[in-house]
Design a protein around this motif. Structure first.
Motif, mmCIF file in Angstrom:
data_model
loop_
_atom_site.group_PDB
_atom_site.id
_atom_site.type_symbol
_atom_site.label_atom_id
_atom_site.label_comp_id
_atom_site.label_asym_id
_atom_site.label_seq_id
_atom_site.Cartn_x
_atom_site.Cartn_y
_atom_site.Cartn_z
ATOM 1 N N CYS A 1 0.843 -1.215 0.000
ATOM 2 C CA CYS A 1 0.000 0.000 0.000
ATOM 3 C C CYS A 1 0.869 1.254 0.000
ATOM 4 O O CYS A 1 0.607 2.216 0.737
ATOM 5 N N ALA A 2 1.919 1.240 -0.834
ATOM 6 C CA ALA A 2 2.907 2.324 -0.857
ATOM 7 C C ALA A 2 3.600 2.460 0.499
ATOM 8 O O ALA A 2 3.952 3.545 0.938
ATOM 9 N N THR B 1 -1.264 -4.878 -1.981
ATOM 10 C CA THR B 1 -1.773 -4.917 -0.610
ATOM 11 C C THR B 1 -0.936 -5.785 0.317
ATOM 12 O O THR B 1 -1.334 -6.016 1.460
ATOM 13 N N SER B 2 0.212 -6.250 -0.110
ATOM 14 C CA SER B 2 0.955 -7.293 0.590
ATOM 15 C C SER B 2 1.252 -6.927 2.044
ATOM 16 O O SER B 2 1.814 -5.882 2.346
ATOM 17 N N THR B 3 0.865 -7.808 2.944
ATOM 18 C CA THR B 3 1.092 -7.822 4.390
ATOM 19 C C THR B 3 0.537 -6.608 5.141
ATOM 20 O O THR B 3 0.860 -6.411 6.318
ATOM 21 N N VAL B 4 -0.299 -5.810 4.520
ATOM 22 C CA VAL B 4 -0.958 -4.719 5.242
ATOM 23 C C VAL B 4 -2.191 -5.304 5.930
ATOM 24 O O VAL B 4 -3.076 -5.848 5.271
ATOM 25 N N CYS B 5 -2.245 -5.189 7.248
ATOM 26 C CA CYS B 5 -3.259 -5.882 8.045
ATOM 27 C C CYS B 5 -4.218 -4.929 8.746
ATOM 28 O O CYS B 5 -4.992 -5.364 9.614
ATOM 29 N N GLU B 6 -4.177 -3.648 8.424
ATOM 30 C CA GLU B 6 -5.055 -2.664 9.038
ATOM 31 C C GLU B 6 -6.153 -2.275 8.049
ATOM 32 O O GLU B 6 -5.868 -1.767 6.955
ATOM 33 N N ALA B 7 -7.401 -2.511 8.430
ATOM 34 C CA ALA B 7 -8.516 -2.254 7.519
ATOM 35 C C ALA B 7 -8.606 -0.788 7.114
ATOM 36 O O ALA B 7 -8.955 -0.466 5.976
ATOM 37 N N ASP B 8 -8.269 0.136 8.046
ATOM 38 C CA ASP B 8 -8.382 1.543 7.682
ATOM 39 C C ASP B 8 -7.333 1.949 6.661
ATOM 40 O O ASP B 8 -7.559 2.852 5.860
ATOM 41 N N ALA B 9 -6.188 1.267 6.652
ATOM 42 C CA ALA B 9 -5.186 1.541 5.627
ATOM 43 C C ALA B 9 -5.675 1.102 4.251
ATOM 44 O O ALA B 9 -5.482 1.809 3.250
ATOM 45 N N LEU B 10 -6.327 -0.061 4.193
ATOM 46 C CA LEU B 10 -6.880 -0.522 2.915
ATOM 47 C C LEU B 10 -8.008 0.381 2.456
ATOM 48 O O LEU B 10 -8.101 0.731 1.261
ATOM 49 N N ASP B 11 -8.875 0.792 3.362
ATOM 50 C CA ASP B 11 -9.950 1.721 3.008
ATOM 51 C C ASP B 11 -9.384 3.019 2.474
ATOM 52 O O ASP B 11 -9.854 3.560 1.462
ATOM 53 N N ASP C 1 -9.362 0.650 -8.749
ATOM 54 C CA ASP C 1 -8.859 0.119 -10.011
ATOM 55 C C ASP C 1 -7.336 0.158 -10.097
ATOM 56 O O ASP C 1 -6.759 -0.405 -11.030
ATOM 57 N N ARG C 2 -6.654 0.778 -9.119
ATOM 58 C CA ARG C 2 -5.184 0.824 -9.111
ATOM 59 C C ARG C 2 -4.591 -0.145 -8.095
ATOM 60 O O ARG C 2 -3.368 -0.184 -7.913
ATOM 61 N N VAL C 3 -5.414 -0.930 -7.425
ATOM 62 C CA VAL C 3 -4.963 -1.768 -6.308
ATOM 63 C C VAL C 3 -5.003 -3.236 -6.701
ATOM 64 O O VAL C 3 -5.955 -3.686 -7.355
ATOM 65 N N MET C 4 -3.971 -3.993 -6.275
ATOM 66 C CA MET C 4 -3.848 -5.406 -6.621
ATOM 67 C C MET C 4 -3.426 -6.210 -5.395
ATOM 68 O O MET C 4 -2.677 -5.729 -4.547
ATOM 69 N N HIS D 1 -7.291 -10.258 -9.476
ATOM 70 C CA HIS D 1 -6.767 -10.863 -10.694
ATOM 71 C C HIS D 1 -6.707 -9.938 -11.902
ATOM 72 O O HIS D 1 -5.644 -9.721 -12.487
ATOM 73 N N ASP D 2 -7.830 -9.369 -12.310
ATOM 74 C CA ASP D 2 -7.924 -8.776 -13.640
ATOM 75 C C ASP D 2 -7.005 -7.579 -13.843
ATOM 76 O O ASP D 2 -6.399 -7.419 -14.918
ATOM 77 N N THR D 3 -6.882 -6.702 -12.846
ATOM 78 C CA THR D 3 -5.994 -5.545 -12.979
ATOM 79 C C THR D 3 -4.556 -6.004 -13.162
ATOM 80 O O THR D 3 -3.832 -5.518 -14.048
ATOM 81 N N ALA D 4 -4.138 -6.945 -12.338
ATOM 82 C CA ALA D 4 -2.771 -7.463 -12.439
ATOM 83 C C ALA D 4 -2.548 -8.203 -13.752
ATOM 84 O O ALA D 4 -1.479 -8.111 -14.361
ATOM 85 N N ARG D 5 -3.557 -8.954 -14.194
ATOM 86 C CA ARG D 5 -3.418 -9.693 -15.447
ATOM 87 C C ARG D 5 -3.170 -8.737 -16.601
ATOM 88 O O ARG D 5 -2.295 -8.964 -17.444
ATOM 89 N N GLY D 6 -3.919 -7.641 -16.651
ATOM 90 C CA GLY D 6 -3.708 -6.665 -17.701
ATOM 91 C C GLY D 6 -2.340 -6.024 -17.626
ATOM 92 O O GLY D 6 -1.680 -5.794 -18.662
#
Length: 347
Positions: free
Chosen positions: A209-210, A235-245, A254-257, A327-332
């Motif tokens: 998440c940067a 999103t690797s290893t980020v475990c805080e829901a407010d950070a993902l939100d 659409d920029r997150v994988m 999947h789809d964003t990363a696949r593209g």
């Protein structure tokens, strides 16, 4: 029982919380394929990773990654964008890159990135890309050239001659930002804007998440980064829901994988945030009194997936958006980079 065999606690979390959230097809954009033997530091057995990946996952192959994914995400079809583990100090870069290239070649729908350090010339890098089939670069702050690596600028560990090559070839760059304020640091924000504009064909993925393990950093940076057309986030290893939100709403879903950061994801524990800090809480590094509850820990990956799910409540992800996230964003992105790299290499 193996290190990653689910317990009854793990199975309950998967079945009750995560099974319905994770789509059937997943492209993991942040996985490490490596051998502990490629860490050639003389003191590696007493170093920071000796008790974790050194003991638990000393040799990671495509097959082992599949076994772990089947145990933790049963019934899913997993594709990967993988790269070596960046051992600090002395690392066998050639062996690391050759190993991940061979392993990822076992699946046409997966791909690899090349581990780089600032001393590599553009010629060195291009030769390795041709030899291994990698479609991008993995720099890391432990190789930074400045004295204080925790305050390294992007170009301290990914010099501009390497970024220029990535631009010419259309490479992916997996960027783990440095600096104590992470993506909120004004220098990181300005550099990302400048580099994005100057090198528009580079495909940046900002890991973790940067490197915003809690919400405050991405909240501060999102307005400046939103809309940059060649920057994505994992999103690797980020475990805080407010950070993902904050990431979903700040830069756009659409920029997150999805990324696992394996072989960290199969370990038990959680990355926790407090104040302006974050740290890894494990089974062995705390003195918490847990007699009042079931004090067992689950996989880091499950804590991350829980955060991804709960962080999505505000934006209300539908099935199409969840497929894109996993999947789809990363696949593209991977397919476009592979196509451009092959075209540039054959020109």
């Amino acid at each position: 029982m193996s290190e990653y065999s689910p317990t009854d606690l793990d199975r309950r979390i998967w079945q009750e919380e995560l099974d319905a959230f994770v789509p059937q097809q997943v492209l993991d954009v942040h996985a490490h394929i490596y051998r502990w033997a490629f860490n050639i530091n003389p003191d590696k057995e007493t170093g920071p990773y000796a008790a974790s990946i050194g003991q638990r996952f000393p040799e990671v192959t495509f097959e082992l990654a599949n076994q772990i994914d089947e145990a933790l995400m049963p019934g899913r079809r997993i594709e990967r964008l993988a790269f070596p583990f960046p051992f600090a100090g002395a690392c066998d870069f050639d062996a690391s890159n050759d190993h991940v290239g061979r392993e990822m070649a076992k699946a046409a729908d997966s791909a690899s990135l090349m581990l780089v350090h600032p001393g590599m010339s553009a010629t060195d890098i291009e030769e390795t890309l041709r030899r291994t089939g990698a479609i991008g670069l993995k720099p890391y702050l432990v190789y930074a050239t400045n004295a204080d690596r925790s305050e390294a600028s992007i170009t301290d560990f990914l010099p501009e001659h390497q970024i220029a090559l990535a631009d010419r070839l259309g490479l992916i760059v997996m960027m783990h930002l440095s600096k104590r304020q992470a993506v909120a640091d004004p220098n990181n924000i300005s550099e990302l804007g400048r580099l994005s504009e100057t090198y528009p064909r580079v495909r940046w993925i900002l890991a973790h998440c940067a490197r915003s393990y809690s919400a405050w950093a991405i909240e501060k940076a999102a307005a400046s980064l939103r809309g940059l057309p060649n920057i994505w986030y994992d999103t690797s290893t980020v475990c805080e829901a407010d950070a993902l939100d904050a990431l979903y709403t700040g830069v756009g879903i659409d920029r997150v994988m999805y990324g696992s950061d394996d072989m960290i994801g199969p370990m038990r524990g959680k990355y926790i945030a407090f104040g302006y800090a974050w740290a890894f809480l494990s089974e062995t590094n705390h003195q918490l009194s847990l007699g009042h509850c079931d004090g067992r820990m689950t996989f880091v990956r499950y804590e991350q997936l829980r955060a991804m799910k709960r962080g999505a409540r505000q934006v209300g992800l539908d099935a199409v958006q969840r497929r894109a996230l996993f999947h789809d964003t990363a696949r593209g992105l991977v397919d476009a980079a592979r196509r451009d790299v092959r075209a540039a290499m054959s020109a």
